[in-house]
Write a protein that holds these residues in place. Sequence first.
Motif, PDB file in Angstrom:
ATOM      1  N   ASN A 290       0.832  -1.201   0.000  1.00  0.00           N
ATOM      2  CA  ASN A 290       0.000   0.000   0.000  1.00  0.00           C
ATOM      3  C   ASN A 290       0.862   1.246   0.000  1.00  0.00           C
ATOM      4  O   ASN A 290       0.649   2.176  -0.793  1.00  0.00           O
TER       5      ASN A 290
ATOM      6  N   PHE B  98       1.063   3.837  -3.395  1.00  0.00           N
ATOM      7  CA  PHE B  98       0.605   5.219  -3.381  1.00  0.00           C
ATOM      8  C   PHE B  98       1.765   6.209  -3.413  1.00  0.00           C
ATOM      9  O   PHE B  98       1.618   7.327  -3.935  1.00  0.00           O
TER      10      PHE B  98
ATOM     11  N   ASP C 194       2.089   9.198  -6.190  1.00  0.00           N
ATOM     12  CA  ASP C 194       2.407  10.585  -5.830  1.00  0.00           C
ATOM     13  C   ASP C 194       3.584  11.111  -6.644  1.00  0.00           C
ATOM     14  O   ASP C 194       3.548  12.234  -7.157  1.00  0.00           O
TER      15      ASP C 194
ATOM     16  N   THR D  79      -5.083  -2.504  -6.572  1.00  0.00           N
ATOM     17  CA  THR D  79      -6.396  -1.865  -6.682  1.00  0.00           C
ATOM     18  C   THR D  79      -7.279  -2.699  -7.603  1.00  0.00           C
ATOM     19  O   THR D  79      -6.810  -3.609  -8.268  1.00  0.00           O
TER      20      THR D  79
END
Length: 436
Positions: free
Chosen positions: A184, A188, A192, A394
């Motif tokens: 996770n 992410f 970013d 995801t």
Amino acid sequence: MTAIASVKGRRVWDSRGHPTVEVDVVLENGVLGRAIAPAGASRGTREAIDLRDGGKLLQGKNVAKALASVNGPIAKALKGRDVNDQGAADAAILALDASPFKEMLGGNATVATSLAILHAAAADARKPLWRHVADQYGTTPSLPLPEIQIFGGGAHAGRRVDIQDFMIMVPGARDFDEVMEITNEVYFAAGDIMAQKGKLAGVADEGGWWPMFDSNEEALETLVAAIEKAGEVPGERVVISLDIAASEFRKDGAYNLALEDRKMDSAGLIDLLGGWLDAYPIASIEDPVGEDDRAGMIEFTRRFGDKVQIIGDDYLVTNAQLVHEAAAQGACNAVLIKVNQAGTVSESIETFHAAIAQGWGAIVSARSGETEDSSISHLSTGLGGGQLKVGSFTRSERMVKWNECLRIQDTLGRDAFVKGASLARTWWGAKQKETA
């Protein structure tokens, strides 16, 4: 003996919005087994064929012909058979189709039916599917090490980058939960970084970020940066895994990296990948050369087989005979197990056992066109294969499989997680021995 009473196929829809085949196997005692066929975008030329209708309707991808196979000859051949004899049931299906790649029945028809039989047998025994698999095939169940896509490329992302999958594994995690937590953070962090640099185009077929990199190596540089941004040291708890899918950019004996406008021969591609292996914490690499480049695969394995896991996917297409041949030639040291690539559970298990007999790794894998079916989470756990490749972090057709592993962990226990066992013979495994 518990007999099969009926077999019924229906049309459902996969993660790309295309039709696919779902099969219900109902036993004489009313017990139900159900499974859905996935579909791949990057496909080996020797794997089982998805039977599609062609024509204009649904972009030619309708599955009425495959459903006719299920509801006609397959259902007739299976009625009254013992659900607990998976081998005999699969043999009955295979006897209906003399074509080499299941073109007559359709691999989508055979795989959904075969998996549904496995589910029905497990339900009849009142066992979770992973336990039934372990009991049926004499294996020791364990929770696999996930291989999780961060960036999609190749056929999974409009060929925006040439390399198909940029993934991570977390062999240094304590348990499956910690793999999910660390993934996770990396996932992410990568998003970013890409957004800040204007390199993010959305989400690819398997849930990874759809990149806008200027080179293939920029993806590796960004992945290392994401691992660091997540608070990890690249090469310690977290390593990189690549699916090159080289067949996708091989033409007339040459490899064409369109993103960089580069054309090279097999030796040039091997040298390029070798440079990446030296520069980045890559512990696993899949299909580093094309499926028809036998000499290239042998040479790649000779040079790097004692350093990294080298997986045959398009090169081996979940085929036991090809595994034996490759092992004899010194090509690859691991095989990807895709049940729909073979067409039946029995053929897939045969390939798994062939790999284990050679001392190879065996990685159970999903496809780019997936569904909410979580069979492969149970297959990987029940076989104790050690590694599971599902896609990204995801999209529900991916997460349903990771989440199923978390539920299985509640039963098997956290100590059943294999950690980095599948990478024991790579540079990462050697590093762990040195520091132990």
